[in-house]
Design a protein around this motif. Sequence first.
Motif, PDB file in Angstrom:
ATOM      1  N   ARG A 189       0.818  -1.213   0.000  1.00 62.71           N
ATOM      2  CA  ARG A 189       0.000   0.000   0.000  1.00 62.71           C
ATOM      3  C   ARG A 189       0.852   1.263   0.000  1.00 62.71           C
ATOM      4  O   ARG A 189       0.419   2.312  -0.468  1.00 62.71           O
ATOM      5  N   GLY A 190       2.062   1.177   0.543  1.00 64.51           N
ATOM      6  CA  GLY A 190       2.919   2.344   0.607  1.00 64.51           C
ATOM      7  C   GLY A 190       3.678   2.646  -0.666  1.00 64.51           C
ATOM      8  O   GLY A 190       4.385   3.652  -0.748  1.00 64.51           O
ATOM      9  N   VAL A 191       3.557   1.789  -1.682  1.00 61.81           N
ATOM     10  CA  VAL A 191       4.268   1.987  -2.953  1.00 61.81           C
ATOM     11  C   VAL A 191       3.431   2.898  -3.849  1.00 61.81           C
ATOM     12  O   VAL A 191       2.306   2.542  -4.217  1.00 61.81           O
ATOM     13  N   PRO A 192       3.924   4.088  -4.212  1.00 60.24           N
ATOM     14  CA  PRO A 192       3.121   5.027  -5.017  1.00 60.24           C
ATOM     15  C   PRO A 192       2.572   4.420  -6.301  1.00 60.24           C
ATOM     16  O   PRO A 192       1.461   4.752  -6.711  1.00 60.24           O
ATOM     17  N   LEU A 193       3.310   3.536  -6.931  1.00 60.76           N
ATOM     18  CA  LEU A 193       2.867   2.929  -8.186  1.00 60.76           C
ATOM     19  C   LEU A 193       1.554   2.174  -8.022  1.00 60.76           C
ATOM     20  O   LEU A 193       0.756   2.086  -8.956  1.00 60.76           O
ATOM     21  N   PHE A 194       1.308   1.645  -6.833  1.00 60.35           N
ATOM     22  CA  PHE A 194       0.130   0.813  -6.597  1.00 60.35           C
ATOM     23  C   PHE A 194      -0.976   1.553  -5.845  1.00 60.35           C
ATOM     24  O   PHE A 194      -1.877   0.927  -5.286  1.00 60.35           O
ATOM     25  N   ALA A 195      -0.922   2.868  -5.838  1.00 60.99           N
ATOM     26  CA  ALA A 195      -1.848   3.663  -5.023  1.00 60.99           C
ATOM     27  C   ALA A 195      -3.310   3.434  -5.386  1.00 60.99           C
ATOM     28  O   ALA A 195      -4.192   3.551  -4.530  1.00 60.99           O
ATOM     29  N   THR A 196      -3.604   3.112  -6.646  1.00 61.31           N
ATOM     30  CA  THR A 196      -5.000   2.957  -7.069  1.00 61.31           C
ATOM     31  C   THR A 196      -5.466   1.504  -7.065  1.00 61.31           C
ATOM     32  O   THR A 196      -6.614   1.233  -7.414  1.00 61.31           O
ATOM     33  N   LEU A 197      -4.597   0.594  -6.661  1.00 66.67           N
ATOM     34  CA  LEU A 197      -4.978  -0.821  -6.672  1.00 66.67           C
ATOM     35  C   LEU A 197      -5.881  -1.165  -5.495  1.00 66.67           C
ATOM     36  O   LEU A 197      -5.589  -0.783  -4.350  1.00 66.67           O
ATOM     37  N   PRO A 198      -6.946  -1.903  -5.727  1.00 66.95           N
ATOM     38  CA  PRO A 198      -7.785  -2.360  -4.612  1.00 66.95           C
ATOM     39  C   PRO A 198      -7.099  -3.490  -3.854  1.00 66.95           C
ATOM     40  O   PRO A 198      -6.071  -4.019  -4.291  1.00 66.95           O
ATOM     41  N   GLN A 207      22.673  -2.724 -15.617  1.00 66.34           N
ATOM     42  CA  GLN A 207      22.272  -1.974 -16.804  1.00 66.34           C
ATOM     43  C   GLN A 207      22.301  -2.871 -18.044  1.00 66.34           C
ATOM     44  O   GLN A 207      23.263  -3.585 -18.297  1.00 66.34           O
ATOM     45  N   GLY A 208      21.198  -2.842 -18.809  1.00 66.28           N
ATOM     46  CA  GLY A 208      21.139  -3.588 -20.057  1.00 66.28           C
ATOM     47  C   GLY A 208      20.626  -5.009 -19.948  1.00 66.28           C
ATOM     48  O   GLY A 208      20.272  -5.614 -20.962  1.00 66.28           O
ATOM     49  N   THR A 209      20.558  -5.563 -18.726  1.00 65.63           N
ATOM     50  CA  THR A 209      20.058  -6.927 -18.587  1.00 65.63           C
ATOM     51  C   THR A 209      18.534  -6.944 -18.752  1.00 65.63           C
ATOM     52  O   THR A 209      17.863  -5.947 -18.501  1.00 65.63           O
ATOM     53  N   PRO A 210      17.971  -8.079 -19.188  1.00 67.92           N
ATOM     54  CA  PRO A 210      16.520  -8.148 -19.407  1.00 67.92           C
ATOM     55  C   PRO A 210      15.730  -7.806 -18.150  1.00 67.92           C
ATOM     56  O   PRO A 210      16.078  -8.225 -17.047  1.00 67.92           O
ATOM     57  N   ALA A 211      14.672  -7.037 -18.333  1.00 68.12           N
ATOM     58  CA  ALA A 211      13.810  -6.633 -17.212  1.00 68.12           C
ATOM     59  C   ALA A 211      12.611  -7.569 -17.174  1.00 68.12           C
ATOM     60  O   ALA A 211      11.547  -7.261 -17.707  1.00 68.12           O
ATOM     61  N   ASP A 212      12.784  -8.717 -16.550  1.00 69.89           N
ATOM     62  CA  ASP A 212      11.703  -9.695 -16.501  1.00 69.89           C
ATOM     63  C   ASP A 212      10.874  -9.599 -15.228  1.00 69.89           C
ATOM     64  O   ASP A 212       9.861 -10.279 -15.086  1.00 69.89           O
ATOM     65  N   HIS A 213      11.297  -8.747 -14.296  1.00 68.84           N
ATOM     66  CA  HIS A 213      10.552  -8.530 -13.058  1.00 68.84           C
ATOM     67  C   HIS A 213      10.574  -7.046 -12.695  1.00 68.84           C
ATOM     68  O   HIS A 213      11.556  -6.347 -12.969  1.00 68.84           O
ATOM     69  N   LEU A 214       9.501  -6.589 -12.070  1.00 69.91           N
ATOM     70  CA  LEU A 214       9.461  -5.255 -11.468  1.00 69.91           C
ATOM     71  C   LEU A 214       9.983  -5.381 -10.045  1.00 69.91           C
ATOM     72  O   LEU A 214       9.466  -6.173  -9.253  1.00 69.91           O
ATOM     73  N   LEU A 215      11.020  -4.593  -9.720  1.00 73.30           N
ATOM     74  CA  LEU A 215      11.582  -4.644  -8.381  1.00 73.30           C
ATOM     75  C   LEU A 215      10.857  -3.660  -7.478  1.00 73.30           C
ATOM     76  O   LEU A 215      10.866  -2.449  -7.731  1.00 73.30           O
ATOM     77  N   VAL A 216      10.229  -4.177  -6.441  1.00 71.34           N
ATOM     78  CA  VAL A 216       9.530  -3.347  -5.466  1.00 71.34           C
ATOM     79  C   VAL A 216      10.375  -3.318  -4.200  1.00 71.34           C
ATOM     80  O   VAL A 216      10.505  -4.319  -3.495  1.00 71.34           O
ATOM     81  N   LEU A 217      10.977  -2.158  -3.944  1.00 62.15           N
ATOM     82  CA  LEU A 217      11.837  -1.989  -2.779  1.00 62.15           C
ATOM     83  C   LEU A 217      10.971  -1.702  -1.556  1.00 62.15           C
ATOM     84  O   LEU A 217      10.322  -0.666  -1.480  1.00 62.15           O
ATOM     85  N   LEU A 218      10.969  -2.628  -0.610  1.00 59.67           N
ATOM     86  CA  LEU A 218      10.163  -2.469   0.599  1.00 59.67           C
ATOM     87  C   LEU A 218      10.942  -1.789   1.719  1.00 59.67           C
ATOM     88  O   LEU A 218      10.422  -0.916   2.405  1.00 59.67           O
ATOM     89  N   ASP A 219      12.181  -2.217   1.902  1.00 62.01           N
ATOM     90  CA  ASP A 219      13.036  -1.659   2.956  1.00 62.01           C
ATOM     91  C   ASP A 219      14.423  -1.410   2.383  1.00 62.01           C
ATOM     92  O   ASP A 219      14.898  -2.161   1.531  1.00 62.01           O
ATOM     93  N   TRP A 238      16.999   5.922  -3.994  1.00 59.63           N
ATOM     94  CA  TRP A 238      15.599   5.664  -3.683  1.00 59.63           C
ATOM     95  C   TRP A 238      15.505   4.857  -2.397  1.00 59.63           C
ATOM     96  O   TRP A 238      16.274   3.918  -2.178  1.00 59.63           O
ATOM     97  N   ALA A 239      14.572   5.259  -1.551  1.00 60.40           N
ATOM     98  CA  ALA A 239      14.323   4.558  -0.296  1.00 60.40           C
ATOM     99  C   ALA A 239      12.952   3.904  -0.369  1.00 60.40           C
ATOM    100  O   ALA A 239      12.003   4.486  -0.903  1.00 60.40           O
ATOM    101  N   GLY A 240      12.838   2.683   0.161  1.00 56.61           N
ATOM    102  CA  GLY A 240      11.570   1.994   0.147  1.00 56.61           C
ATOM    103  C   GLY A 240      10.552   2.633   1.080  1.00 56.61           C
ATOM    104  O   GLY A 240      10.921   3.357   2.014  1.00 56.61           O
ATOM    105  N   PRO A 241       9.261   2.449   0.784  1.00 56.66           N
ATOM    106  CA  PRO A 241       8.736   1.595  -0.287  1.00 56.66           C
ATOM    107  C   PRO A 241       8.599   2.344  -1.612  1.00 56.66           C
ATOM    108  O   PRO A 241       8.094   3.462  -1.650  1.00 56.66           O
ATOM    109  N   CYS A 242       9.049   1.707  -2.690  1.00 57.30           N
ATOM    110  CA  CYS A 242       8.905   2.280  -4.021  1.00 57.30           C
ATOM    111  C   CYS A 242       9.186   1.196  -5.051  1.00 57.30           C
ATOM    112  O   CYS A 242       9.726   0.138  -4.719  1.00 57.30           O
ATOM    113  N   ALA A 243       8.812   1.465  -6.297  1.00 55.54           N
ATOM    114  CA  ALA A 243       9.093   0.559  -7.409  1.00 55.54           C
ATOM    115  C   ALA A 243      10.274   1.108  -8.191  1.00 55.54           C
ATOM    116  O   ALA A 243      10.346   2.316  -8.459  1.00 55.54           O
ATOM    117  N   LEU A 244      11.207   0.242  -8.585  1.00 55.96           N
ATOM    118  CA  LEU A 244      12.432   0.659  -9.255  1.00 55.96           C
ATOM    119  C   LEU A 244      12.385   0.378 -10.758  1.00 55.96           C
ATOM    120  O   LEU A 244      11.882  -0.666 -11.176  1.00 55.96           O
TER     121      LEU A 244
END
Length: 234
Positions: A10-19, A44-56, A76-82
Amino acid sequence: MSAPDWRRLRGVPLFATLPEAGLRRLWETSVPRHYARGETLRSQGTPADHLLVLLDGTASASATTTAGRVVRFGTWAGPCALDKVALLDGAGHTATVTALTPCAVRAVPRGRFTALLDDSATVRAHVFRLLATQARAQQERLTDTATLPCEARLAAWLLDGLGRDGTDGHVPLPGGQRELADLLGVTRVTVNRALSRLRRDGLIGPTENGGGRIRVLAPELLALRATQYTRHSR
């Protein structure tokens, strides 16, 4: 740590509108990861197969130019998406992400993240608004890096850190002066001189905690120093 379950998202801005149901699904499909200080979360340059969500924890993003110079994009300090952009364009990670402190991460599969955008117009609009805001802020920061004196850039960085992390009047400096110099686009000698001038003028105190934090003594005067050379005041 706070709540050890999906509620942490819930604290990740990217997910603010998610139920609640959406947050639960994200948590259930994500993979927990832990990184020690100095470890690379993604290169840098490696495939982005996952979204990294930094919690702490705190992480920095950097890239190396063809000339071998390291360019720092920020911390960047958690919580946030990288590195959200890498998930959307499929061209690989835009930067190397390094842990400045121990970091707790949830790795969300790319397919799960893109499905959120496909399934909900509200979520999609929110994500694009957030990306646009961050892109605009990054553009302004790059403009300031190219045009403003180091002292003004440093003052603005300290004020931003004070508002985000420095509730006791201190701004964390987890990467040391080298990291700060790269972030501001100057040499370590230049940033050291700017810090000395701010100390001499009574705006900040001596670096504390083994060089790990800076005490802000006069935020109002620091704000004047930050805006003295801005485009609006010329």
